[in-house]
Design a protein around this motif. Sequence first.
Motif, PDB file in Angstrom:
ATOM      1  N   HIS A 230     -71.315-128.028  60.086  1.00  0.00           N
ATOM      2  CA  HIS A 230     -71.143-128.809  61.017  1.00  0.00           C
ATOM      3  C   HIS A 230     -72.327-129.872  60.934  1.00  0.00           C
ATOM      4  CE1 HIS A 230     -69.438-125.481  62.981  1.00  0.00           C
ATOM      5  NE2 HIS A 230     -68.283-126.112  63.014  1.00  0.00           N
ATOM      6  N   PHE A 231     -72.642-130.354  59.516  1.00  0.00           N
ATOM      7  CA  PHE A 231     -73.443-131.126  59.514  1.00  0.00           C
ATOM      8  C   PHE A 231     -73.349-132.562  60.250  1.00  0.00           C
ATOM      9  CE2 PHE A 231     -74.647-128.971  55.834  1.00  0.00           C
ATOM     10  CZ  PHE A 231     -76.102-128.605  56.033  1.00  0.00           C
ATOM     11  N   PHE A 232     -71.868-133.053  60.006  1.00  0.00           N
ATOM     12  CA  PHE A 232     -71.499-134.212  60.506  1.00  0.00           C
ATOM     13  C   PHE A 232     -70.551-134.130  61.723  1.00  0.00           C
ATOM     14  CE2 PHE A 232     -72.230-135.069  55.907  1.00  0.00           C
ATOM     15  CZ  PHE A 232     -73.816-135.723  56.128  1.00  0.00           C
ATOM     16  N   ALA A 233     -70.135-132.896  62.230  1.00  0.00           N
ATOM     17  CA  ALA A 233     -69.105-132.719  63.006  1.00  0.00           C
ATOM     18  C   ALA A 233     -69.616-132.376  64.286  1.00  0.00           C
ATOM     19  CB  ALA A 233     -68.335-131.192  62.803  1.00  0.00           C
ATOM     20  N   ALA A 234     -69.415-133.641  65.119  1.00  0.00           N
ATOM     21  CA  ALA A 234     -70.041-133.649  66.722  1.00  0.00           C
ATOM     22  C   ALA A 234     -69.866-132.345  67.358  1.00  0.00           C
ATOM     23  CB  ALA A 234     -69.539-134.823  67.186  1.00  0.00           C
ATOM     24  N   ALA A 235     -68.450-131.831  67.125  1.00  0.00           N
ATOM     25  CA  ALA A 235     -67.889-130.881  68.237  1.00  0.00           C
ATOM     26  C   ALA A 235     -69.029-129.529  67.871  1.00  0.00           C
ATOM     27  CB  ALA A 235     -66.813-130.430  67.762  1.00  0.00           C
ATOM     28  N   GLY A 236     -69.670-129.367  66.733  1.00  0.00           N
ATOM     29  CA  GLY A 236     -70.469-128.246  66.436  1.00  0.00           C
ATOM     30  C   GLY A 236     -71.736-128.749  66.477  1.00  0.00           C
ATOM     31  N   GLY A 237     -72.341-129.866  67.131  1.00  0.00           N
ATOM     32  CA  GLY A 237     -73.672-130.168  67.331  1.00  0.00           C
ATOM     33  C   GLY A 237     -74.100-131.017  66.064  1.00  0.00           C
ATOM     34  N   GLY A 238     -73.219-131.412  65.141  1.00  0.00           N
ATOM     35  CA  GLY A 238     -73.851-132.177  64.075  1.00  0.00           C
ATOM     36  C   GLY A 238     -73.725-133.645  64.526  1.00  0.00           C
ATOM     37  N   LYS A 239     -74.041-134.458  63.356  1.00  0.00           N
ATOM     38  CA  LYS A 239     -74.321-135.924  63.802  1.00  0.00           C
ATOM     39  C   LYS A 239     -73.456-136.843  62.685  1.00  0.00           C
ATOM     40  CE  LYS A 239     -78.400-136.533  66.860  1.00  0.00           C
ATOM     41  NZ  LYS A 239     -78.294-135.143  67.014  1.00  0.00           N
ATOM     42  N   PRO A 240     -72.358-137.372  63.017  1.00  0.00           N
ATOM     43  CA  PRO A 240     -71.475-138.362  62.274  1.00  0.00           C
ATOM     44  C   PRO A 240     -72.415-139.394  61.873  1.00  0.00           C
ATOM     45  CG  PRO A 240     -70.049-137.840  64.296  1.00  0.00           C
ATOM     46  CD  PRO A 240     -71.607-137.302  64.456  1.00  0.00           C
ATOM     47  N   LEU A 241     -73.373-139.899  62.792  1.00  0.00           N
ATOM     48  CA  LEU A 241     -74.286-141.198  62.346  1.00  0.00           C
ATOM     49  C   LEU A 241     -75.048-140.716  61.384  1.00  0.00           C
ATOM     50  CD1 LEU A 241     -74.081-143.698  63.660  1.00  0.00           C
ATOM     51  CD2 LEU A 241     -75.926-143.078  64.917  1.00  0.00           C
ATOM     52  N   LEU A 242     -75.447-139.244  61.010  1.00  0.00           N
ATOM     53  CA  LEU A 242     -76.252-139.092  60.046  1.00  0.00           C
ATOM     54  C   LEU A 242     -75.725-139.421  58.532  1.00  0.00           C
ATOM     55  CD1 LEU A 242     -78.793-137.494  58.850  1.00  0.00           C
ATOM     56  CD2 LEU A 242     -77.723-135.408  58.975  1.00  0.00           C
ATOM     57  N   PHE A 243     -74.579-139.416  58.614  1.00  0.00           N
ATOM     58  CA  PHE A 243     -73.914-139.562  57.287  1.00  0.00           C
ATOM     59  C   PHE A 243     -74.060-141.178  56.815  1.00  0.00           C
ATOM     60  CE2 PHE A 243     -70.549-141.330  54.604  1.00  0.00           C
ATOM     61  CZ  PHE A 243     -70.527-140.008  53.583  1.00  0.00           C
ATOM     62  N   GLN A 244     -73.803-141.810  57.994  1.00  0.00           N
ATOM     63  CA  GLN A 244     -73.887-143.456  57.783  1.00  0.00           C
ATOM     64  C   GLN A 244     -75.224-143.796  57.617  1.00  0.00           C
ATOM     65  OE1 GLN A 244     -72.659-146.013  60.892  1.00  0.00           O
ATOM     66  NE2 GLN A 244     -70.766-144.774  61.388  1.00  0.00           N
ATOM     67  N   HIS A 245     -76.461-143.099  58.000  1.00  0.00           N
ATOM     68  CA  HIS A 245     -77.813-143.289  57.524  1.00  0.00           C
ATOM     69  C   HIS A 245     -78.133-143.111  56.129  1.00  0.00           C
ATOM     70  CE1 HIS A 245     -79.631-145.032  61.199  1.00  0.00           C
ATOM     71  NE2 HIS A 245     -79.369-143.809  61.698  1.00  0.00           N
ATOM     72  N   LEU A 246     -77.534-141.756  55.711  1.00  0.00           N
ATOM     73  CA  LEU A 246     -77.771-141.271  54.233  1.00  0.00           C
ATOM     74  C   LEU A 246     -76.832-142.297  53.336  1.00  0.00           C
ATOM     75  CD1 LEU A 246     -77.357-137.422  54.886  1.00  0.00           C
ATOM     76  CD2 LEU A 246     -79.372-138.618  54.243  1.00  0.00           C
ATOM     77  N   PHE A 247     -75.804-142.358  53.854  1.00  0.00           N
ATOM     78  CA  PHE A 247     -74.813-143.228  52.745  1.00  0.00           C
ATOM     79  C   PHE A 247     -75.797-144.767  52.496  1.00  0.00           C
ATOM     80  CE2 PHE A 247     -71.910-146.085  51.114  1.00  0.00           C
ATOM     81  CZ  PHE A 247     -71.314-145.410  50.263  1.00  0.00           C
ATOM     82  N   TRP A 248     -76.056-145.212  53.711  1.00  0.00           N
ATOM     83  CA  TRP A 248     -76.860-146.644  53.349  1.00  0.00           C
ATOM     84  C   TRP A 248     -77.975-146.621  53.047  1.00  0.00           C
ATOM     85  CZ3 TRP A 248     -73.276-149.846  52.338  1.00  0.00           C
ATOM     86  CH2 TRP A 248     -72.082-150.035  52.664  1.00  0.00           C
ATOM     87  N   PHE A 249     -78.864-145.554  53.113  1.00  0.00           N
ATOM     88  CA  PHE A 249     -80.154-145.676  52.657  1.00  0.00           C
ATOM     89  C   PHE A 249     -79.811-145.424  51.160  1.00  0.00           C
ATOM     90  CE2 PHE A 249     -84.036-143.564  50.997  1.00  0.00           C
ATOM     91  CZ  PHE A 249     -84.777-144.479  51.678  1.00  0.00           C
ATOM     92  N   PHE A 250     -78.807-144.948  50.479  1.00  0.00           N
ATOM     93  CA  PHE A 250     -78.530-145.251  49.137  1.00  0.00           C
ATOM     94  C   PHE A 250     -77.732-146.434  48.788  1.00  0.00           C
ATOM     95  CE2 PHE A 250     -74.055-145.426  47.345  1.00  0.00           C
ATOM     96  CZ  PHE A 250     -74.408-145.689  46.181  1.00  0.00           C
ATOM     97  N   GLY A 251     -76.574-146.917  49.827  1.00  0.00           N
ATOM     98  CA  GLY A 251     -75.938-147.956  49.533  1.00  0.00           C
ATOM     99  C   GLY A 251     -76.469-149.185  49.418  1.00  0.00           C
ATOM    100  N   HIS A 252     -77.560-149.503  50.346  1.00  0.00           N
ATOM    101  CA  HIS A 252     -78.224-150.835  50.318  1.00  0.00           C
ATOM    102  C   HIS A 252     -78.985-151.034  48.879  1.00  0.00           C
ATOM    103  CE1 HIS A 252     -78.816-154.976  50.911  1.00  0.00           C
ATOM    104  NE2 HIS A 252     -80.032-154.714  50.570  1.00  0.00           N
ATOM    105  N   PRO A 253     -79.815-150.008  48.681  1.00  0.00           N
ATOM    106  CA  PRO A 253     -80.498-150.282  47.468  1.00  0.00           C
ATOM    107  C   PRO A 253     -79.525-150.394  46.276  1.00  0.00           C
ATOM    108  CG  PRO A 253     -81.643-148.639  48.744  1.00  0.00           C
ATOM    109  CD  PRO A 253     -80.431-148.992  49.385  1.00  0.00           C
TER     110      PRO A 253
END
Length: 619
Positions: A230-253
Motif C-alpha cells: 500500500h505504498f501509494f494506496a490511500a485506503a491502506g494508509g499509503g500516500k499517492p502524493l509520495l509517488f508524485q514527489h518521487l517521480f518529479w524528484f527524478f523528472g525535473h532533473p
Amino acid sequence: MTTAELDRLWGQPKGLLGFLSGVNHKVVGKRFMVTAFVFFLIAGLEALFIRAQLFSPLGDVLSPDRYNQFFTMHGSTMMFLFAVPFFEGLAIYVTPLMIGTRDMAFPRLNAFGYWVYLVAGITLHFSLIFGMAPDAGWFSYPPLSGPGFSPGPNLDWWVTMIAFLEVAALVAAVELIVTICKQRVPGMAAHRMPLFVWAILVMAFMIVFAMPPLVVASLFLGTDRFLGTHFFAAAGGGKPLLFQHLFWFFGHPDVYIILLPALGVISTLLPTAVRRPIVGYGAVVLAGVAVGFLSFGLWVHHMYAAGLPLVGTNLFSAASLLITIPNTVQIFAWIATIWRGQRAVLHSWFLYAVGFLVTFILGGITGMMVASVPFDLQVHDTHFVVAHFHYVLIGGAVFPIFAAIHFWFPKVTGRLLHEGRAKVAFALVFVGFHLTFFPLHILGLEGMPRRIYTYLPEMGWEGLNRLSTIGAFVLGLGVLVHLLDFVWCWFLGRKAPPNPWGASTLEWATASPPPQHNFTEQIPVRSRDPLWEPAPEPAIVPDRPGEWERMVVTTTVLDAREEALASLPFNSVWPFWLAMALSLAFLGAMVHPLLVPVGLALGGVALAGWHWPRKEKRP
Ligand code: HEM
Ligand SMILES: [Cu+2]
C-alpha cells in the motif's frame, strides 16, 4: 605496436558471435544512437496519429482508449527511450575520442547497458502491438495507475520496464564519470576539458542521483500492483502524493539531464562554426554545474495543482526562476561567441544550433510563465503546457541532436552528408515545428485540455488544431528527408577527411572513421583547443613488453598528470547473457513470481562467466 596490429587488438571478431560480444565504445555508442533514433521515429509516428485525431472535432482516427495508449507511449518513448539514450550514445562514442583515450573504463559494463536498454525498449513496444500498452500518461500517477483503476496488464509493462531501463542509464553514467575523471590524455587538466565533456560529466552525476528515486517509485508501484502493498494506496494508509514527489524528484532533473548534453553540443559547435574559442569558458562551466545542482530543487513546480501549502510552492517558484540565471549566462556566452567570430560558415549543423537558440529562448520564456503559481494554476493540464515543453524538448534537445548528427556524422561513418538536402530538411523541420506548437499556446489559453481524445465543434478550436496538425506533417516530412539522407550517405556519401570542419578537439585528430584503438600515438594537450595550436610532438602509448593487452594511460583527476597503465578487458558475450538473464527476472515478474529467482540465478552464472580469468592470446 603498429597501427594495423593495434587495430586488430582492439577490434571484434566477425559474425554473430562478434556482434554479440563487441564491447568497443564506438560500437556500443553507435548502437545506442541508432536504436534511440528508431525509437524517435516510432514515437514520432505516434505523435502524427495523435495530431491526426485532433485535426477536426469528434475525429475518429483513434478510439479514446487507443488515444490514451498513444500519448502515453509517445511521451514515455521520447523521454526514456529516445532523448536520454541518444545523448548517452553520443557521449559513449565521442567522449573517449575527445579526451584522447582508447576506450571507456568498463567496456563490458558498457555493452551490458546497451542490451538492457534494447530489451526494455522492445518489450515496452510489444505491449502496443498486443493493444494493451500503458495508458496512464508518461508519469503514470497512482491511484489511476494502481491496481484499483488500472487492473489490466497495461501498467505492468510500464512499471517493470521503466525500472529495468534505468539500470542501463545508471551503468552508462558510472562509466562516463570514471572515464572522464581518470582517462584524460596527459595535460588535459580540468580547466582544459572540452565543454562537451564537462556537460557529460555533470549529466552523468545527475543521472546517478536522479534515477534511483524513479526506480524506487516504479518498483513500489510494482509491488502495489503485484503483491498488494500500500505504498501509494490511500485506503491502506499509503500516500499517492509520495509517488508524485518521487517521480518529479527524478523528472525535473531528467529534463536537465536531456538539456545539459544539448548545451554541451552547442558550446562545441558554435566556436567551431565561427572559429573562435568560446567566450567565457569558466562562466559556461560554472553555469552548467549550477544548473546541475539547482535542478534538484525545483521538482514541486510540477505539482502546483496538488494542493500543497502555499509557502512551499512559492519557494519552488522562486527556485524555478533562479535557474534561468545560469541558463541565460550560457546563452549570452554563445551570442558573444558568434558576435566575436572570425567567420560564419552556414553549415546545416550551424543552422540547427541557431534554430535551437531561437526556440529554446521562446520555451524558456513560457517556462518562466508557468513557474509562477497563479499562472500555472490557470494553464495546468492544458495545451499551453504541451506547447511549452515541446519548445524546450524539441528546441532544446531534438534540434541539438540533429546538429550533433550533422556535425559528427563524418567522424562516425567516414562519409559526408549532403548539405543541400540537409538544409531543405532543416527548413521543413523548423517551420513545421513552429507551425505545430505555436498554435497550442493559444489553444491552451483558450482552455483546451491536454490528454483529451477529442473536442466539440462549438468550442471553436478547429482552425488552430488544423494548423497544428498540418505543421506536424510538415515536420514529419522534414524528418523523413533527413532519414533518407542519413541512410543514403552512410553508404554512398562522399568520403570525409579527418577534420572536415577545422574543429579544435581531439576526435578530429584521428581518421574518419577512427581506427578501433582511436589513437596510435598520444597527442599531448597544452590548451583548450589543441588542434588550433601548433602541433606538439606526439608520444607513443607504451605497451607492457611482450604482452598483448588493451592498455590505456590513466591520469590524475584534476591535473591529468600521467599516473599508471591500465589494462582493459577483452570482448565477451557474457554481458549479453547477463542482460538476458536479468530480463527474464524482470519480465518474469509479470508472468510468474518463480521466474524472478530463476532469472537471478542465471544472472549469477553469467556474472561468473564475465569475471572468469582468461589467458590472453596473441590475436
Ligand atoms: C516529433 C514531433 C512531435 C509531435 C508532433 C508531438 C506531439 C505531441 C502532442 C500533440 C502531445 C499531447 C497529447 C495530449 O496531451 O493529448 C504530446 C505529448 C507529449 N510529448 Fe510530444 N510531440 C513530438 C515530439 C516530442 C519529443 C521530441 C518529446 C521529448 C523528447 C516529446 C515528449 C512528449 C511528452 C513527455 C508528452 C506528454 C505525454 C503525456 O501527456 O503523458 N514529444 N506530443
Ligand atoms: Cu520541471
